[in-house]
Design a protein around this motif. Sequence first.
Motif, PDB file in Angstrom:
ATOM      1  N   ASP A   1       1.922   1.047  10.553  1.00 54.04           N
ATOM      2  CA  ASP A   1       0.798   1.442   9.711  1.00 54.04           C
ATOM      3  C   ASP A   1      -0.412   1.773  10.569  1.00 54.04           C
ATOM      4  O   ASP A   1      -0.676   1.102  11.570  1.00 54.04           O
ATOM      5  N   TYR A   2      -1.133   2.807  10.147  1.00 52.06           N
ATOM      6  CA  TYR A   2      -2.365   3.244  10.806  1.00 52.06           C
ATOM      7  C   TYR A   2      -3.480   3.187   9.771  1.00 52.06           C
ATOM      8  O   TYR A   2      -3.353   3.763   8.694  1.00 52.06           O
ATOM      9  N   PHE A   3      -4.569   2.477  10.086  1.00 59.89           N
ATOM     10  CA  PHE A   3      -5.715   2.348   9.189  1.00 59.89           C
ATOM     11  C   PHE A   3      -6.802   3.304   9.639  1.00 59.89           C
ATOM     12  O   PHE A   3      -7.063   3.437  10.831  1.00 59.89           O
ATOM     13  N   LEU A   4      -7.464   3.947   8.687  1.00 62.23           N
ATOM     14  CA  LEU A   4      -8.640   4.739   9.010  1.00 62.23           C
ATOM     15  C   LEU A   4      -9.542   4.835   7.790  1.00 62.23           C
ATOM     16  O   LEU A   4      -9.112   4.585   6.665  1.00 62.23           O
ATOM     17  N   TYR A   5     -10.797   5.174   8.046  1.00 65.34           N
ATOM     18  CA  TYR A   5     -11.809   5.308   7.011  1.00 65.34           C
ATOM     19  C   TYR A   5     -12.374   6.731   7.043  1.00 65.34           C
ATOM     20  O   TYR A   5     -13.411   6.971   7.629  1.00 65.34           O
ATOM     21  N   PRO A   6     -11.690   7.685   6.411  1.00 66.74           N
ATOM     22  CA  PRO A   6     -12.202   9.060   6.387  1.00 66.74           C
ATOM     23  C   PRO A   6     -13.355   9.198   5.396  1.00 66.74           C
ATOM     24  O   PRO A   6     -13.538   8.357   4.510  1.00 66.74           O
ATOM     25  N   ARG A   7     -14.111  10.274   5.559  1.00 62.60           N
ATOM     26  CA  ARG A   7     -15.223  10.555   4.638  1.00 62.60           C
ATOM     27  C   ARG A   7     -14.688  11.240   3.379  1.00 62.60           C
ATOM     28  O   ARG A   7     -13.706  11.974   3.420  1.00 62.60           O
ATOM     29  N   THR A   8     -15.375  11.016   2.284  1.00 60.69           N
ATOM     30  CA  THR A   8     -15.037  11.680   1.033  1.00 60.69           C
ATOM     31  C   THR A   8     -15.115  13.189   1.235  1.00 60.69           C
ATOM     32  O   THR A   8     -16.042  13.696   1.850  1.00 60.69           O
TER      33      THR A   8
ATOM     34  N   PRO B   1      -0.134  -3.262  12.755  1.00 63.92           N
ATOM     35  CA  PRO B   1      -0.816  -2.011  12.413  1.00 63.92           C
ATOM     36  C   PRO B   1      -1.937  -1.704  13.401  1.00 63.92           C
ATOM     37  O   PRO B   1      -2.349  -2.572  14.164  1.00 63.92           O
ATOM     38  N   LYS B   2      -2.432  -0.467  13.343  1.00 65.92           N
ATOM     39  CA  LYS B   2      -3.484  -0.001  14.243  1.00 65.92           C
ATOM     40  C   LYS B   2      -4.652   0.572  13.456  1.00 65.92           C
ATOM     41  O   LYS B   2      -4.443   1.293  12.497  1.00 65.92           O
ATOM     42  N   MET B   3      -5.861   0.268  13.905  1.00 68.31           N
ATOM     43  CA  MET B   3      -7.081   0.858  13.334  1.00 68.31           C
ATOM     44  C   MET B   3      -7.419   2.066  14.203  1.00 68.31           C
ATOM     45  O   MET B   3      -7.509   1.938  15.421  1.00 68.31           O
ATOM     46  N   LEU B   4      -7.608   3.222  13.582  1.00 67.24           N
ATOM     47  CA  LEU B   4      -7.910   4.441  14.325  1.00 67.24           C
ATOM     48  C   LEU B   4      -9.319   4.925  14.034  1.00 67.24           C
ATOM     49  O   LEU B   4      -9.804   4.799  12.910  1.00 67.24           O
TER      50      LEU B   4
ATOM     51  N   HIS C   1      -7.831   3.802   4.253  1.00 70.22           N
ATOM     52  CA  HIS C   1      -6.631   4.587   4.013  1.00 70.22           C
ATOM     53  C   HIS C   1      -5.557   4.084   4.971  1.00 70.22           C
ATOM     54  O   HIS C   1      -5.827   3.909   6.162  1.00 70.22           O
ATOM     55  N   VAL C   2      -4.368   3.861   4.446  1.00 71.26           N
ATOM     56  CA  VAL C   2      -3.264   3.361   5.255  1.00 71.26           C
ATOM     57  C   VAL C   2      -2.167   4.412   5.291  1.00 71.26           C
ATOM     58  O   VAL C   2      -1.623   4.794   4.256  1.00 71.26           O
ATOM     59  N   ILE C   3      -1.888   4.879   6.503  1.00 68.87           N
ATOM     60  CA  ILE C   3      -0.822   5.850   6.730  1.00 68.87           C
ATOM     61  C   ILE C   3       0.359   5.077   7.300  1.00 68.87           C
ATOM     62  O   ILE C   3       0.209   4.348   8.283  1.00 68.87           O
ATOM     63  N   ARG C   4       1.511   5.216   6.682  1.00 67.03           N
ATOM     64  CA  ARG C   4       2.707   4.525   7.151  1.00 67.03           C
ATOM     65  C   ARG C   4       3.694   5.532   7.716  1.00 67.03           C
ATOM     66  O   ARG C   4       4.099   6.465   7.040  1.00 67.03           O
TER      67      ARG C   4
END
Length: 120
Positions: free
Chosen positions: A49-56, A24-27, A94-97
């Motif tokens: 899989d792509y990991f990211l931490y978006p804001r609420t 997987p990749k952290m974006l 958040h994990v985008i597959r």
Amino acid sequence: MAETEANIKNSYARLAAKRADICPKMLQKDVDTNTIERIAEVMVDEHCDYFLYPRTGQQIAITVNNSQIEALLIVPAVHDFADGAYQVASYDKHVIRLSYYGAAHKPERLRYDVAISLID
């Protein structure tokens, strides 16, 4: 123990983000744009899989240049991006597959471009 394991996975994903063929990749998005573009990515396995931490409050939208690839949010909830953007409810990982969804066998090295937009 679980926190240590998660930190190791995130560290690996940060390093993998520098390569087109490792998942997987952290974006992370750049300050001057709301879109993360990954050009000439290579899917070696059945998914990436792509990991990211978006804001609420942000919305996540995905565009993939290959109709044989399905884009799903799998964590913290399940969402099919074919149904539109996802509204972020909490500041979590958040994990985008992206998965191969073609009629024939997946090519050994499937190339694609993906754009992940974080809309305020």
